[in-house]
Design a protein around this motif. Sequence first.
Motif, short mmCIF file in Angstrom:
data_model
loop_
_atom_site.label_atom_id
_atom_site.label_comp_id
_atom_site.label_asym_id
_atom_site.label_seq_id
_atom_site.Cartn_x
_atom_site.Cartn_y
_atom_site.Cartn_z
N UNK A 1 47.82 21.19 -2.82
CA UNK A 1 48.48 20.99 -1.64
C UNK A 1 49.92 21.52 -1.67
N UNK A 2 50.48 22.00 -0.53
CA UNK A 2 51.91 22.41 -0.42
C UNK A 2 52.67 21.13 -0.63
N UNK A 3 53.92 21.27 -1.04
CA UNK A 3 54.71 19.93 -1.18
C UNK A 3 55.24 19.42 0.07
N UNK A 4 54.50 19.17 0.99
CA UNK A 4 55.12 18.75 2.38
C UNK A 4 55.99 17.74 2.44
N UNK A 5 56.15 16.77 1.42
CA UNK A 5 56.97 15.69 1.47
C UNK A 5 58.41 16.03 1.22
N UNK A 6 58.71 16.98 0.50
CA UNK A 6 59.87 17.80 0.19
C UNK A 6 60.28 18.91 1.29
N UNK A 7 59.73 19.03 1.97
CA UNK A 7 60.00 20.15 3.22
C UNK A 7 60.63 19.52 4.50
N UNK A 8 61.35 20.14 5.18
CA UNK A 8 61.81 19.82 6.54
C UNK A 8 60.89 20.14 7.70
N UNK A 9 60.44 19.13 8.29
CA UNK A 9 59.87 19.46 9.62
C UNK A 9 60.53 19.58 10.73
N UNK A 10 60.36 21.07 11.37
CA UNK A 10 61.60 21.39 12.33
C UNK A 10 60.88 21.34 13.79
N UNK A 11 59.72 20.99 13.96
CA UNK A 11 58.97 20.89 15.30
C UNK A 11 58.22 19.83 15.26
N UNK A 12 57.66 19.48 16.59
CA UNK A 12 56.71 18.24 16.66
C UNK A 12 55.49 18.80 16.18
N UNK A 13 54.55 17.96 15.99
CA UNK A 13 53.10 18.14 15.56
C UNK A 13 52.48 18.21 16.96
N UNK A 14 52.05 19.51 17.12
CA UNK A 14 51.34 19.94 18.47
C UNK A 14 49.73 20.23 18.45
N UNK A 15 49.20 19.97 19.44
CA UNK A 15 47.70 19.88 19.26
C UNK A 15 47.09 20.60 20.13
#
Length: 436
Positions: free
Chosen positions: A259-273
Amino acid sequence: MNKPESAGHDYDVVISGAGLAGSAAAILLARRGARVALLERRSDPAAYKVVCTHSIHAGAHPVLDELGLVPALEKAGAIRNHSRWYTRWGWIEPRAAPTGPGLPYGYNIRRSVLDPLIRSHAEGTPGVDLLLGHHVTGLVRETGRTVGVRASTPQGEREIRARLVVGADGKDSAVAKLAGLPARSYENDRFAYLAQFRDLPLRGGADHAWFLEPDMAYGFSNDDGVTVIAVVLDKKRLPAFREDLEASFLDFVRALPEAPAIDSAERITKIVGMVNYPLITRKPTAPGVALIGDAALTGDPLWGVGCGWALQTAKWLEEAVASAVTGRGDLDGSLVVYERRQRRRLRPHQHLAIDFAKARPFNRIERLMFSAAARDEAMARHMHRFASRLIGPLRFVNPATLAKAWAVNLKHRGGSRCHPRTSHTRGHSTVIGERG
């Protein structure tokens, strides 16, 4: 320089939609001498498509090259894409043959960069008039054929006449509906959510896809250090997934193999569906009308083919009709040529996507091909060519290749257990060992 206007026509071609398909078609047709009105309903020249895989497969690279966009894409930071795919048999990791050429590649680039770039390129092409804030509200018809459009503009209603009207206005195409073009819609039994993250590297810089049967996930490295992460799951899971969307999304990604280290990354958009995203296949032509891109055929976002097909259908249309729209050929006959090519090149891919959209595990042929590709470098390269849409389904599963896949797998029969696969359930994972 624009040609003198022909009697009864304001332009040779009117294109509705100045996104990827429409802008590409405008550039290519104008270079062949056509006078093109490129209509865009949005008034902002920097407008872009938000829900997208932001990836252009290698099969469309020649069109990018012909458009002259490759240097601009490289300058904008587009990533040359290559992929690795997780399966129950382990990872498929295509690599160039030691004595052969490099693997073909396309580009990953966010639509917020790509759409304004190609639209600006179209606007600067002699023969193209970019008309922002122009929304097609009707078609002009004479003697059983379409000869123009009616558009709502900032200055009021306007009629624009042309030999050909092109619908490049997406999966909900107004041009297609106004022209009464037949369509078939196929249910997609998966839903998808995606978001963009900064500082989320993927192993080897490669795009990742996780085939978890029936669930999916993918990650695409993009320009400016941004990675697009998507989860594509069986619709049966939607109610529970939506109870806490952010937690469900992050838990699923955390549980992925490698798994990519998602907890150490910065989310820059909304979660879109994309909760209800059917696969739509339309008849792509009528007298005086042609459809390109998603307007003609809307694929499953799972496969990331939309951007590439937008460019390719624009090119096929230009090759078929350029002479006719400038008064040097039979337009109706040219549209038949375009329709046949579009159907021949894309419908087989769409047929497979429609079947896979039933949210099913791999079938027998898919198990054969994917397992062999995880075990053999030549088979992995073959998988890459198919995933890049450089070859079609019939070449992908031709008799010689099926025989090769059988031979590869027979060599592994009776060996050790293959790599375990991860089965996701409500954000948790269990490991299921399987033999090849």
